[in-house]
Motif scaffolding. Sequence first.
Motif, PDB file in Angstrom:
ATOM      1  N   THR A 192      -1.376  -8.403  -7.222  1.00  0.00           N
ATOM      2  CA  THR A 192      -2.084  -7.120  -7.240  1.00  0.00           C
ATOM      3  C   THR A 192      -3.222  -7.122  -6.232  1.00  0.00           C
ATOM      4  O   THR A 192      -3.400  -6.177  -5.452  1.00  0.00           O
ATOM      5  N   TYR A 193      -3.982  -8.195  -6.233  1.00  0.00           N
ATOM      6  CA  TYR A 193      -5.114  -8.322  -5.301  1.00  0.00           C
ATOM      7  C   TYR A 193      -4.640  -8.230  -3.852  1.00  0.00           C
ATOM      8  O   TYR A 193      -5.188  -7.443  -3.060  1.00  0.00           O
ATOM      9  N   LEU A 194      -3.626  -9.014  -3.485  1.00  0.00           N
ATOM     10  CA  LEU A 194      -3.152  -9.026  -2.104  1.00  0.00           C
ATOM     11  C   LEU A 194      -2.563  -7.678  -1.698  1.00  0.00           C
ATOM     12  O   LEU A 194      -2.775  -7.213  -0.572  1.00  0.00           O
ATOM     13  N   HIS A 214       2.057 -10.271   1.612  1.00  0.00           N
ATOM     14  CA  HIS A 214       2.160  -8.903   1.107  1.00  0.00           C
ATOM     15  C   HIS A 214       1.595  -7.879   2.097  1.00  0.00           C
ATOM     16  O   HIS A 214       0.482  -8.028   2.585  1.00  0.00           O
ATOM     17  N   MET A 215       2.388  -6.878   2.377  1.00  0.00           N
ATOM     18  CA  MET A 215       2.095  -5.749   3.270  1.00  0.00           C
ATOM     19  C   MET A 215       2.140  -6.114   4.752  1.00  0.00           C
ATOM     20  O   MET A 215       2.052  -5.240   5.607  1.00  0.00           O
ATOM     21  N   ALA A 238      -8.618  -7.497 -10.307  1.00  0.00           N
ATOM     22  CA  ALA A 238      -7.993  -7.764  -9.005  1.00  0.00           C
ATOM     23  C   ALA A 238      -8.150  -6.569  -8.067  1.00  0.00           C
ATOM     24  O   ALA A 238      -8.370  -6.740  -6.861  1.00  0.00           O
ATOM     25  N   VAL A 239      -8.040  -5.351  -8.604  1.00  0.00           N
ATOM     26  CA  VAL A 239      -8.205  -4.157  -7.774  1.00  0.00           C
ATOM     27  C   VAL A 239      -9.646  -4.043  -7.293  1.00  0.00           C
ATOM     28  O   VAL A 239      -9.904  -3.758  -6.106  1.00  0.00           O
ATOM     29  N   LEU A 280      -5.172  -1.680   2.184  1.00  0.00           N
ATOM     30  CA  LEU A 280      -6.363  -1.064   2.766  1.00  0.00           C
ATOM     31  C   LEU A 280      -6.606  -1.562   4.191  1.00  0.00           C
ATOM     32  O   LEU A 280      -6.941  -0.781   5.093  1.00  0.00           O
ATOM     33  N   LEU A 281      -6.434  -2.858   4.401  1.00  0.00           N
ATOM     34  CA  LEU A 281      -6.600  -3.401   5.750  1.00  0.00           C
ATOM     35  C   LEU A 281      -5.574  -2.815   6.711  1.00  0.00           C
ATOM     36  O   LEU A 281      -5.884  -2.509   7.869  1.00  0.00           O
TER      37      LEU A 281
END
Length: 341
Positions: free
Chosen positions: A235-237, A194-195, A284-285, A243-244
């Motif tokens: 959601t966590y990933l 993800h991302m 998760a957030v 952010l990373l």
Amino acid sequence: MKKVSVVILNWNGAEMLRKFLPSVVKFTNSELAEVCVADNGSTDNSVEIIQNEFPMVRLIVFKENYGFAEGYNKAIDFVDTEYVVLLNSDVEVTERWIEPVLEYMESNSDVAACQPKILSYRNKSLFEYAGAAGGYMDKYGYPFCRGRVFDSVEEDKGQYDSPAEIFWATGAAMFVRRDLYKEVGGLDGKFFAHMEEIDLCWRFLSRGYRLMCIPSSTVYHVGGATLKKENPRKTYLNFRNNLLMLYKNLPSRELDKVMRMRCLLDYLATVFFLLKFDFANAGAVIKARRDYKSMRTDFKPLREANLRLSKVDKIKFRYGFSIIMKSKLLGKKTYSQMISK
């Protein structure tokens, strides 16, 4: 010599291989491209299915699951073609899906990566959430697409059938120059999943390359086949990796301001989940923000390298507005409405 390697990363996707691989084999010109499946440590019978039912497909076997990002990095080390297509295992392709994208990239050496038009496999008149007709990003790191803003997905009426420059190409079906992929470091394996494709595309853009959507190539994507929508792990990933990604790529003049606003927006998202009694996703957030802070130091050398190698002061298609403001407060639900004045 073949110019393209179509690489499908598989993890315990035996049934998806049986369902979707036939279209890839059928509609991929064997004189132009090879089809490869990189098995990411599956524990089902995926490897046996490839060996017995698809002997024309090149099989690459890993003993463990490296995740989406590092799995593709390792798979690409096994191919030596000029171009690579990162293709999800739940994608149905169509006739001549490779040729128009390859022709465009052959004629435009400054284009690092492209994607086709991606429609929903479940409803083929609609765009697909993960990529649609090309991706963009708002000021605070929220991605959106031609054809999809948050959960508002448009019907395909030909409104995005022209080739267009984009900010990010989806990892569901990304055509990329292999040498440039390696040059900028590939997908960030620390993201796991993800991302990671948006982070990669940001690096391409910052170093002066362009990205395109070529809608004359069309594929159909199931989407959400590995982690369902609003799965707490997803959601966590998504929150952590977003952010990373911002930390790795934002210019110094923007970093503090954007991150302060993201902190506020992330806690608003937490409240939103709590109001729905969705405690798993709210947690998760919070965990994503906590882990981002603990991981940030490890990413400092990557940030410094990205800033040092950047050749572009202001990247196009990272828009200066907030899609939360425009979508949630002003009611703008489509890409065309979003970018209108």
